[in-house]
Design a protein around this motif. Structure first.
Motif, PDB file in Angstrom:
ATOM      1  N   CYS A 181      -3.831  -0.801  -3.655  1.00  0.00           N
ATOM      2  CA  CYS A 181      -4.911  -1.426  -2.876  1.00  0.00           C
ATOM      3  C   CYS A 181      -6.083  -1.813  -3.773  1.00  0.00           C
ATOM      4  O   CYS A 181      -6.666  -2.885  -3.604  1.00  0.00           O
ATOM      5  CB  CYS A 181      -5.413  -0.478  -1.791  1.00  0.00           C
ATOM      6  SG  CYS A 181      -4.387  -0.503  -0.312  1.00  0.00           S
TER       7      CYS A 181
ATOM      8  N   CYS B 278      -4.702   1.400   3.067  1.00  0.00           N
ATOM      9  CA  CYS B 278      -5.653   2.508   2.886  1.00  0.00           C
ATOM     10  C   CYS B 278      -6.917   2.064   2.165  1.00  0.00           C
ATOM     11  O   CYS B 278      -7.986   2.620   2.361  1.00  0.00           O
ATOM     12  CB  CYS B 278      -4.982   3.667   2.154  1.00  0.00           C
ATOM     13  SG  CYS B 278      -4.746   3.364   0.387  1.00  0.00           S
ATOM     14  N   GLY B 279      -6.789   1.051   1.309  1.00  0.00           N
ATOM     15  CA  GLY B 279      -7.964   0.589   0.575  1.00  0.00           C
ATOM     16  C   GLY B 279      -8.324   1.470  -0.613  1.00  0.00           C
ATOM     17  O   GLY B 279      -9.260   1.171  -1.354  1.00  0.00           O
ATOM     18  N   GLN B 280      -7.572   2.562  -0.792  1.00  0.00           N
ATOM     19  CA  GLN B 280      -7.917   3.552  -1.833  1.00  0.00           C
ATOM     20  C   GLN B 280      -6.851   3.685  -2.925  1.00  0.00           C
ATOM     21  O   GLN B 280      -7.178   3.991  -4.062  1.00  0.00           O
ATOM     22  CB  GLN B 280      -8.093   4.949  -1.197  1.00  0.00           C
ATOM     23  CG  GLN B 280      -9.084   5.023  -0.059  1.00  0.00           C
ATOM     24  CD  GLN B 280     -10.500   4.825  -0.545  1.00  0.00           C
ATOM     25  OE1 GLN B 280     -10.859   5.265  -1.635  1.00  0.00           O
ATOM     26  NE2 GLN B 280     -11.302   4.123   0.237  1.00  0.00           N
ATOM     27  N   CYS B 281      -5.592   3.506  -2.554  1.00  0.00           N
ATOM     28  CA  CYS B 281      -4.515   3.767  -3.519  1.00  0.00           C
ATOM     29  C   CYS B 281      -4.603   2.772  -4.681  1.00  0.00           C
ATOM     30  O   CYS B 281      -5.332   1.781  -4.605  1.00  0.00           O
ATOM     31  CB  CYS B 281      -3.151   3.708  -2.834  1.00  0.00           C
ATOM     32  SG  CYS B 281      -2.663   2.050  -2.330  1.00  0.00           S
TER      33      CYS B 281
ATOM     34  N   CYS C  24       0.854  -1.194   0.000  1.00  0.00           N
ATOM     35  CA  CYS C  24       0.000   0.000   0.000  1.00  0.00           C
ATOM     36  C   CYS C  24       0.890   1.244   0.000  1.00  0.00           C
ATOM     37  O   CYS C  24       1.896   1.298   0.706  1.00  0.00           O
ATOM     38  CB  CYS C  24      -0.893  -0.021   1.248  1.00  0.00           C
ATOM     39  SG  CYS C  24      -1.829   1.509   1.472  1.00  0.00           S
ATOM     40  N   THR C  25       0.523   2.247  -0.798  1.00  0.00           N
ATOM     41  CA  THR C  25       1.379   3.445  -0.873  1.00  0.00           C
ATOM     42  C   THR C  25       0.929   4.514   0.122  1.00  0.00           C
ATOM     43  O   THR C  25       1.528   5.577   0.205  1.00  0.00           O
ATOM     44  CB  THR C  25       1.366   4.037  -2.305  1.00  0.00           C
ATOM     45  OG1 THR C  25       0.002   4.236  -2.684  1.00  0.00           O
ATOM     46  CG2 THR C  25       2.039   3.104  -3.293  1.00  0.00           C
ATOM     47  N   ASP C  26      -0.148   4.235   0.851  1.00  0.00           N
ATOM     48  CA  ASP C  26      -0.599   5.198   1.859  1.00  0.00           C
ATOM     49  C   ASP C  26      -0.987   4.448   3.135  1.00  0.00           C
ATOM     50  O   ASP C  26      -2.129   4.521   3.598  1.00  0.00           O
ATOM     51  CB  ASP C  26      -1.794   5.984   1.287  1.00  0.00           C
ATOM     52  CG  ASP C  26      -2.227   7.109   2.222  1.00  0.00           C
ATOM     53  OD1 ASP C  26      -1.422   7.507   3.091  1.00  0.00           O
ATOM     54  OD2 ASP C  26      -3.382   7.574   2.091  1.00  0.00           O
TER      55      ASP C  26
END
Ligand SMILES: [Zn+2]
Length: 392
Positions: free
Chosen positions: A67, A61-64, A52-54
Motif C-alpha cells: 500500500c 489497509c493503507g499501511q502495508c 494489499c497484504t492486509d
C-alpha cells in the motif's frame, strides 16, 4: 489511492470489492466514463486493494509495504501508460522535462506522479498536456510505448501477487499500439492485470472492446460531489453548491473549474445583460458604440470566453422556451434574467445568432478584433432579437 479517497461511486466500489472477495478478477477491464468522474482513481484503488497484504472489508489497509509503495506510485509491479508528445521547444514552466524524439510515457514519469498526486487521482487531459508543455499538440500513446509495455510485463512480478498496467486515455493509442495491446490482452503474461481507462468507447478498436470487461463509470452523484466541494471550499453557499454540481454534470474537474472561473462567469454575465439590453432598446447606437469600445479592449481569450458564454445563454434560453427544463443548466442569478430574455429567442433566430457568434469567435482567433467587430455584431443581434417567431 484507497476507496475512501474516491468521491461517491459507492455502487461501483462495492462491485469491485466483491470481485476480489469472490475471486473473479477479470484480467482486462475497461473503466469507461465521461470526464473526471473517478475512472483512474477507481482503477488505482482497485489495484491497490488487490495487492494489499492486509485487506480490510471495504478498503486496502493503507499501511502495508504494498500500500505504501502504491501510494507513492513507486511499486515495482505497477505500470502506467498515458498520452505524451515531444516538448523540446516548449516554454512551459511547469515541467523541466524536455523530450525531442520518440516520446514514451516514462519520459514524463516524474511529471505524471506529481500531477496525479496534485489532482488526487482525478486528471484532465488538457490540463495534463499543459503540465508537460505540449498543449498545442495532441498527446498519443505510441508504438514505442506499446513495445515497452509488452517488454516490461513479460517478466515475473518483483514482489506483488499481480503486476498491474493502467493505461489512461487508451483512445489516444494509435493503431499499431492498439494491436500490440490487443495481443497482450489476448495472451496475457501470468498474474497480470490490465486496466484501461477511456472517455470515448467509439474511438477504441472493437476487437479490444470485445475482450475487456466493461465498467461504466457514471457521473459522480450530485450530493456526494457537493459535500466534497464544500470541504474544499467552505465558503460556498448551499445554492452555489447545487448550481455548480448541476453545471458540472458530476465531473469534479469541471466543478473545480467552475469555482475558479466563477468571477469570470459573473463578469461575462453582467456584460451579456448589458449587451442584450442595449441591443433591444430603440435608439441605443451611442450605448452600443461605448459597449463595443469597452469590449474590444479585452484580451482575445476574454473576448472568446464572453462570446462562448453568450452562446450558452442563447442555448439555455431556447431550452427554457421549449420546456426542456430538465436540461437547463443555469445559476440562480442567470435564471432571473433568462426568464425575461428567453421569449426573444426562438427557432427562427437561434441558428443565425449562433452563426454570427461563432463567426465572431473565428475572426478573433484570426486576430480580427476591434470596435467594428463588436459594433457590427451588436447591430445584427439587435435585428435578430426583434425578429418574431414567424421569421419576420
Ligand atoms: Zn495494504
Amino acid at each position: 489511492m484507497q476507496f475512501k479517497d474516491i468521491i461517491g461511486q459507492d455502487t461501483l466500489k462495492k462491485r469491485l470489492l466483491n470481485s476480489v472477495k469472490d475471486n473473479r478478477i477479470s484480467h482486462a477491464q475497461l473503466f469507461l466514463g465521461k470526464g473526471s468522474v473517478g475512472k483512474l482513481a477507481l482503477a488505482f484503488a482497485y489495484a491497490q486493494y488487490i495487492n494489499c497484504t492486509d485487506k480490510q472489508i471495504d478498503d486496502s489497509c493503507g499501511q502495508c509495504s504494498s500500500c505504501r509503495k502504491y501510494a507513492g506510485m513507486s511499486h515495482p509491479d505497477l505500470f502506467f501508460s498515458y498520452p505524451v508528445n515531444t516538448n523540446h521547444t516548449s516554454t512551459s514552466k511547469v515541467t523541466k522535462t524536455r523530450v525531442s524524439k520518440d516520446p514514451v510515457s516514462g519520459d514524463f514519469l516524474i511529471d505524471w506522479k506529481n500531477y496525479i498526486e496534485e489532482v488526487k487521482g482525478y486528471p484532465d487531459l488538457f490540463q495534463w498536456y499543459q503540465q508537460i508543455g505540449i498543449e498545442n499538440k495532441q498527446g498519443f500513446i505510441s508504438k514505442e510505448e506499446a513495445r515497452k509495455i509488452v517488454h516490461q510485463l513479460q517478466y515475473k512480478s518483483v514482489e506483488a501477487e499481480y503486476k498491474v498496467l493502467i493505461v489512461w486515455m487508451v483512445e489516444k493509442m494509435n493503431e499499431v499500439a492498439s494491436n500490440a495491446l490487443l495481443k497482450l490482452i489476448e495472451e496475457p503474461p501470468d498474474n497480470t492485470l490490465i486496466f484501461l481507462i477511456a472517455n470515448e468507447k467509439e474511438k477504441l478498436l472493437s476487437t479490444i472492446l470485445s475482450r475487456v470487461q466493461l465498467i461504466v463509470v457514471p457521473p459522480i452523484e450530485s450530493e456526494k460531489l457537493q459535500s466534497y466541494l464544500l470541504k474544499q471550499n467552505p465558503n460556498l453557499s448551499e445554492n452555489d453548491l447545487r448550481d455548480i454540481a448541476s453545471l458540472a454534470n458530476g465531473d469534479v474537474f469541471k466543478a473545480s473549474e467552475i469555482i475558479s472561473n466563477s468571477s469570470e462567469m459573473r463578469e461575462n454575465f453582467d456584460l451579456f445583460v448589458e449587451w442584450m439590453r442595449l441591443c433591444y432598446k430603440k435608439g441605443s447606437l451611442e450605448g452600443i458604440k461605448t459597449w463595443s469600445e469597452k469590449t474590444s479592449k479585452f484580451g482575445r481569450e476574454k473576448q472568446k470566453s464572453f462570446l462562448n458564454f453568450s452562446l450558452r445563454m442563447v442555448r439555455e434560453s431556447l431550452l427554457l422556451n421549449y420546456g426542456n427544463d430538465k436540461l437547463v443548466k443555469i445559476m440562480i442569478h442567470e435564471e432571473q434574467f433568462l426568464s425575461k430574455f428567453a421569449p426573444f429567442i426562438h427557432l427562427k433566430n437561434v441558428p443565425i445568432i449562433q452563426e454570427i457568434l461563432n463567426q465572431a469567435i473565428y475572426e478573433i482567433e484570426r486576430n480580427v478584433s476591434g470596435i467594428s467587430l463588436f459594433a457590427d455584431l451588436s447591430l445584427k443581434m439587435s435585428r435578430l432579437l426583434k425578429m418574431d417567431s414567424s421569421g419576420r
